[in-house]
Design an enzyme around this catalytic site. Structure first.
Site, PDB file in Angstrom:
ATOM      1  N   SER A 138       8.040 -11.812  -2.790  1.00  0.00           N
ATOM      2  CA  SER A 138       7.270 -10.567  -2.766  1.00  0.00           C
ATOM      3  C   SER A 138       7.940  -9.781  -3.764  1.00  0.00           C
ATOM      4  O   SER A 138       9.271  -9.667  -4.112  1.00  0.00           O
ATOM      5  CB  SER A 138       7.476  -9.711  -1.387  1.00  0.00           C
ATOM      6  OG  SER A 138       6.687  -8.601  -1.214  1.00  0.00           O
ATOM      7  N   ASP A 172      -2.406  -0.689   7.473  1.00  0.00           N
ATOM      8  CA  ASP A 172      -1.769  -1.556   6.373  1.00  0.00           C
ATOM      9  C   ASP A 172      -2.446  -2.831   6.083  1.00  0.00           C
ATOM     10  O   ASP A 172      -2.491  -3.201   4.901  1.00  0.00           O
ATOM     11  CB  ASP A 172      -0.350  -1.878   6.816  1.00  0.00           C
ATOM     12  CG  ASP A 172       0.577  -0.464   6.764  1.00  0.00           C
ATOM     13  OD1 ASP A 172      -0.074   0.610   6.649  1.00  0.00           O
ATOM     14  OD2 ASP A 172       1.977  -0.772   6.888  1.00  0.00           O
ATOM     15  N   LYS A 177       0.912  -1.230   0.037  1.00  0.00           N
ATOM     16  CA  LYS A 177      -0.192  -0.223   0.044  1.00  0.00           C
ATOM     17  C   LYS A 177       0.951   1.295   0.156  1.00  0.00           C
ATOM     18  O   LYS A 177       2.197   1.204   0.144  1.00  0.00           O
ATOM     19  CB  LYS A 177      -0.907  -0.091   1.121  1.00  0.00           C
ATOM     20  CG  LYS A 177      -0.141   0.013   2.719  1.00  0.00           C
ATOM     21  CD  LYS A 177       0.303   1.403   3.186  1.00  0.00           C
ATOM     22  CE  LYS A 177       1.532   1.366   3.752  1.00  0.00           C
ATOM     23  NZ  LYS A 177       2.252   1.394   4.528  1.00  0.00           N
ATOM     24  N   LEU A 213       6.136   0.657   2.233  1.00  0.00           N
ATOM     25  CA  LEU A 213       5.085   0.282   1.308  1.00  0.00           C
ATOM     26  C   LEU A 213       4.182  -1.063   1.889  1.00  0.00           C
ATOM     27  O   LEU A 213       3.516  -1.706   1.072  1.00  0.00           O
ATOM     28  CB  LEU A 213       5.482  -0.401  -0.141  1.00  0.00           C
ATOM     29  CG  LEU A 213       6.077   0.833  -0.931  1.00  0.00           C
ATOM     30  CD1 LEU A 213       6.440   0.685  -2.277  1.00  0.00           C
ATOM     31  CD2 LEU A 213       5.366   2.304  -0.607  1.00  0.00           C
ATOM     32  N   SER A 226       5.436  -5.958   5.235  1.00  0.00           N
ATOM     33  CA  SER A 226       5.159  -6.866   6.603  1.00  0.00           C
ATOM     34  C   SER A 226       3.797  -7.227   6.622  1.00  0.00           C
ATOM     35  O   SER A 226       2.997  -8.436   6.627  1.00  0.00           O
ATOM     36  CB  SER A 226       5.531  -5.898   7.779  1.00  0.00           C
ATOM     37  OG  SER A 226       4.892  -4.977   8.004  1.00  0.00           O
ATOM     38  N   GLU A 241       0.956  -8.547  12.374  1.00  0.00           N
ATOM     39  CA  GLU A 241       1.725  -7.303  12.606  1.00  0.00           C
ATOM     40  C   GLU A 241       2.023  -6.960  13.826  1.00  0.00           C
ATOM     41  O   GLU A 241       2.898  -6.344  14.263  1.00  0.00           O
ATOM     42  CB  GLU A 241       0.776  -6.172  11.929  1.00  0.00           C
ATOM     43  CG  GLU A 241       0.583  -6.158  10.358  1.00  0.00           C
ATOM     44  CD  GLU A 241       1.659  -5.297   9.672  1.00  0.00           C
ATOM     45  OE1 GLU A 241       2.947  -5.651   9.711  1.00  0.00           O
ATOM     46  OE2 GLU A 241       1.271  -4.093   9.623  1.00  0.00           O
TER      47      GLU A 241
HETATM   48  N1  LIG Z   1       9.186 -10.602   1.266  1.00  0.00           N
HETATM   49  C1  LIG Z   1       9.397 -10.965   2.671  1.00  0.00           C
HETATM   50  N2  LIG Z   1       9.863 -12.120   2.912  1.00  0.00           N
HETATM   51  C2  LIG Z   1      10.137 -12.295   4.431  1.00  0.00           C
HETATM   52  N3  LIG Z   1       9.848 -11.467   5.550  1.00  0.00           N
HETATM   53  C3  LIG Z   1       9.142 -10.201   4.889  1.00  0.00           C
HETATM   54  C4  LIG Z   1       9.091  -9.893   3.667  1.00  0.00           C
HETATM   55  N4  LIG Z   1       8.572  -8.829   3.553  1.00  0.00           N
HETATM   56  C5  LIG Z   1       8.307  -8.313   4.897  1.00  0.00           C
HETATM   57  N5  LIG Z   1       8.997  -9.105   5.626  1.00  0.00           N
HETATM   58  C6  LIG Z   1       8.970  -8.955   7.170  1.00  0.00           C
HETATM   59  O1  LIG Z   1       8.569  -7.792   7.389  1.00  0.00           O
HETATM   60  C7  LIG Z   1       9.653  -6.750   8.044  1.00  0.00           C
HETATM   61  C8  LIG Z   1       9.532  -5.251   7.535  1.00  0.00           C
HETATM   62  O2  LIG Z   1       8.501  -4.714   8.188  1.00  0.00           O
HETATM   63  P1  LIG Z   1       8.404  -3.211   8.322  1.00  0.00           P
HETATM   64  O3  LIG Z   1       9.553  -2.597   8.949  1.00  0.00           O
HETATM   65  O4  LIG Z   1       6.958  -2.611   8.871  1.00  0.00           O
HETATM   66  O5  LIG Z   1       8.463  -2.726   6.635  1.00  0.00           O
HETATM   67  P2  LIG Z   1       7.501  -2.291   5.851  1.00  0.00           P
HETATM   68  O6  LIG Z   1       7.039  -0.959   5.774  1.00  0.00           O
HETATM   69  O7  LIG Z   1       7.795  -2.791   4.316  1.00  0.00           O
HETATM   70  O8  LIG Z   1       6.093  -2.856   6.139  1.00  0.00           O
HETATM   71  C9  LIG Z   1      10.869  -7.626   7.730  1.00  0.00           C
HETATM   72  O9  LIG Z   1      12.005  -7.220   8.415  1.00  0.00           O
HETATM   73  C10 LIG Z   1      10.481  -9.030   7.671  1.00  0.00           C
HETATM   74  O10 LIG Z   1      10.310  -9.491   8.667  1.00  0.00           O
HETATM   75  C1  LIG Z   2       3.926   4.600  10.688  1.00  0.00           C
HETATM   76  C2  LIG Z   2       2.561   4.044  10.249  1.00  0.00           C
HETATM   77  O1  LIG Z   2       1.415   4.636  10.111  1.00  0.00           O
HETATM   78  C3  LIG Z   2       2.719   3.083   8.927  1.00  0.00           C
HETATM   79  C4  LIG Z   2       3.832   2.207   8.678  1.00  0.00           C
HETATM   80  O2  LIG Z   2       3.880   1.808   7.340  1.00  0.00           O
HETATM   81  P1  LIG Z   2       5.170   0.801   6.873  1.00  0.00           P
HETATM   82  O3  LIG Z   2       5.498  -0.278   7.900  1.00  0.00           O
HETATM   83  O4  LIG Z   2       6.377   1.791   6.980  1.00  0.00           O
HETATM   84  O5  LIG Z   2       4.844   0.464   5.581  1.00  0.00           O
HETATM   85  C5  LIG Z   2       2.405   2.796  11.210  1.00  0.00           C
HETATM   86  C6  LIG Z   2       1.160   2.066  11.508  1.00  0.00           C
HETATM   87  O6  LIG Z   2       0.004   2.626  10.725  1.00  0.00           O
HETATM   88  O7  LIG Z   2       0.991   1.048  12.056  1.00  0.00           O
END
Ligand SMILES: Nc1ncnc2c1ncn2[C@@H]1O[C@H](COP(=O)(O)OP(=O)(O)O)[C@@H](O)[C@H]1O
Ligand SMILES: C[C@@](O)(CCOP(=O)(O)O)CC(=O)O
Length: 482
Positions: free
Chosen positions: A181, A248, A49, A189, A192, A237
């Site tokens: 992914s 998200d 997203k 984006l 997670s 999450e």
């Molecule tokens: N393609 C993937 N394969 C395995 N784990 C993933 C993958 N994408 C995300 N993750 C998990 O989600 C975490 C990233 O989450 P986060 O910091 O919230 O980033 P985002 O903003 O992309 O959601 C990674 O450290 C991993 O644990």
């Molecule tokens: C900062 C926040 O508003 C969005 C986080 O998005 P991302 O994990 O960076 O894709 C946290 C949330 O809404 O849980």
């Protein structure tokens, strides 16, 4: 950790793909004791997203506007033969490959009837005893990596294991869960959330509590399935982030675009679908500066503790910005081709970004993107997601020349940034059951997507072409709850 034996990597004999379905002769059917057939391999998929307005403020009860992107995660579930008692995570994007013995997992914690959540329960916090009991099984995941990589592995493994323990049981079939992914990881984006939605949908499917998706499924029934998936994705999450707002996973589940607000964490959030979300002229650019959502969210929590009145006022201002954007794009006369409307949205981009800067969640590289756009004078930029690095979105002014955009893109490239082409507002969670596409060949059963093909698919285009869904592909075999 247990040794992985006889998985699909070293032989397909015991793996039950669709093409490996038992086809008993009539005589063997009558002479043999009936046993439940192994499930075919299947896939789930969910989008990432962009948060257009309201990140961070949304964690504190304010509104956010977010839309699904066409970049997605894909999970292939392959059932192993009944002689095996293991579950394996193969997550090559982060280099994770781990196997647990099903019987070794801490099922005893959940054996008290009051403790085991039901698949239809609403969970808003993690069970500390279960988290503690999981720890030895999480600590054995990639123990020799550096702390950053280990954290990544263990976060993804925790989300999976928590959901597996809550939704499955000690007699669950042995399986391999292979995840890929096309989303950048940890770049704002929602990678997670998108993997949590894939995992939630797959585990719920495996315990047979999802109906559909099928054509003519009544709206209320569709809603129940989506909420079920969304609720457990939120729990995933919670394992990865600690304190997610839920925006998200809601967008990754439902797709399209929503106006989201969660005031009371013990109650379901409000998520208003934004029908006809406008096609906005956006650039999506990744600084490639790694960061973690939980760290950025914690920064705002600290600000709120240190300077409660000022921070609350800032978060309230972000709420006003989001609601102003919502009024604008849902107003009768709104037209994304109108210079005046785009300028209004652009002003809101600039204000929202400025407020996020003041909360301390920008990064010099995000500011560099904004500077480059400002110097070119062709649009308005804000960070998207948690900030601290990750991605920015730029809304382009009307009538900007192709050349000016090309020049800007060159500058992004020179600075080491990556630009993505994606469309907003696509489908949410989908399922391909069984993992077979009918590629026009007459062969019986169609072409199965097996683990090897899935692991060997090259890049975004290769994955989308193989699995048949994403920005470029939309095969009818994939079903979505609409
Ligand atoms: N393609 C993937 N394969 C395995 N784990 C993933 C993958 N994408 C995300 N993750 C998990 O989600 C975490 C990233 O989450 P986060 O910091 O919230 O980033 P985002 O903003 O992309 O959601 C990674 O450290 C991993 O644990
Ligand atoms: C900062 C926040 O508003 C969005 C986080 O998005 P991302 O994990 O960076 O894709 C946290 C949330 O809404 O849980």
């Amino acid at each position: 950790m247990v040794q992985r034996v006889d998985t699909i990597m070293n032989g397909t004999s015991r793996v039950n793909g669709t093409n490996g379905h038992h086809r008993d002769s009539p005589s063997s059917r009558s002479s043999r004791k009936a046993s439940s057939p192994m499930a075919p391999a299947f896939m789930t998929s969910a989008p990432g997203k962009v948060i257009v307005f309201g990140e961070h403020a949304v964690v504190h009860g304010k509104a956010a506007m977010a839309a699904a992107v066409s970049l997605r995660s894909y999970l292939l579930v392959t059932t192993l033969s009944k002689s095996q008692r293991t579950i394996t995570l193969v997550f090559p994007d982060i280099g994770l490959d781990h196997t647990w013995n099903i019987e070794d997992l801490p099922w005893h914690i959940l054996s008290k009837s009051s403790r085991k959540p039901r698949y239809y329960d609403m969970i808003t916090t993690l069970d500390p005893e279960l988290v503690e009991a999981m720890q030895p099984h999480i600590e054995e995941v990639s123990p020799n990596l550096n702390s950053e990589k280990r954290k990544r592995h263990q976060a993804a493994a925790s989300a999976f294991l928590y959901l597996f323990l809550c939704l499955s049981n000690p007699t669950a079939p042995a399986c391999i869960y292979t995840l890929r992914s096309t989303l950048p990881i940890g770049a704002g984006l929602g990678s997670s959330a998108s993997i949590c939605v894939c995992i939630s949908a797959a585990l719920l499917k495996q315990i047979h509590v999802l109906s559909g998706p099928h054509q003519d499924q009544p709206e209320e029934e569709v809603d129940i399935q989506l909420e079920r998936i969304n609720k457990w994705a939120f729990v995933g999450e919670l394992c990865i982030h600690g304190n997610p707002s839920g925006v998200d996973n809601t967008v990754a589940t439902r797709g399209r675009a929503v106006l989201f607000r969660r005031v009371d964490y013990s109650k379901p959030p409000s998520a208003t679908p934004l029908k006809d979300f406008p096609e906005l002229p956006l650039l999506l650019v990744n600084t490639k500066q790694p960061r973690s959502t939980s760290t950025e969210v914690a920064k705002v929590a600290t600000m709120r503790k240190k300077y409660p009145a000022v921070t609350e006022a800032t978060l309230d201002s972000i709420d006003e910005v989001t609601m102003s954007a919502h009024s604008l794009i849902t107003s009768d006369g709104f037209d994304p081709r109108s210079e005046q409307n785009i300028e209004h949205l652009g002003d809101l981009f600039r204000i929202n970004h400025g407020l996020l800067v003041s909360l301390g969640v920008s990064h010099p590289k995000l500011e560099h993107i904004r500077e480059l756009v400002d110097y070119a004078d062709i649009g308005w930029t804000k960070l998207t997601g948690a900030g601290g690095g990750g991605c920015a979105i730029t809304l382009l002014k009307r009538g900007v020349s192709e050349q000016a955009i090309r020049d800007l893109k060159d500058k992004f490239e020179k600075a080491g940034f990556e630009e993505y082409t994606t469309t907003l507002g696509g489908s949410g969670v989908g399922i391909l059951y069984p993992a077979v596409l009918h590629n026009g060949s007459e062969e019986e059963g169609g072409d199965e997507i097996d683990q090897l093909k899935f692991l060997n698919a090259q890049g975004e285009e290769g994955i989308e072409k193989l699995v048949g869904v994403g920005g470029l592909e939309r095969r009818p075999e994939w079903k979505f709850w609409h």
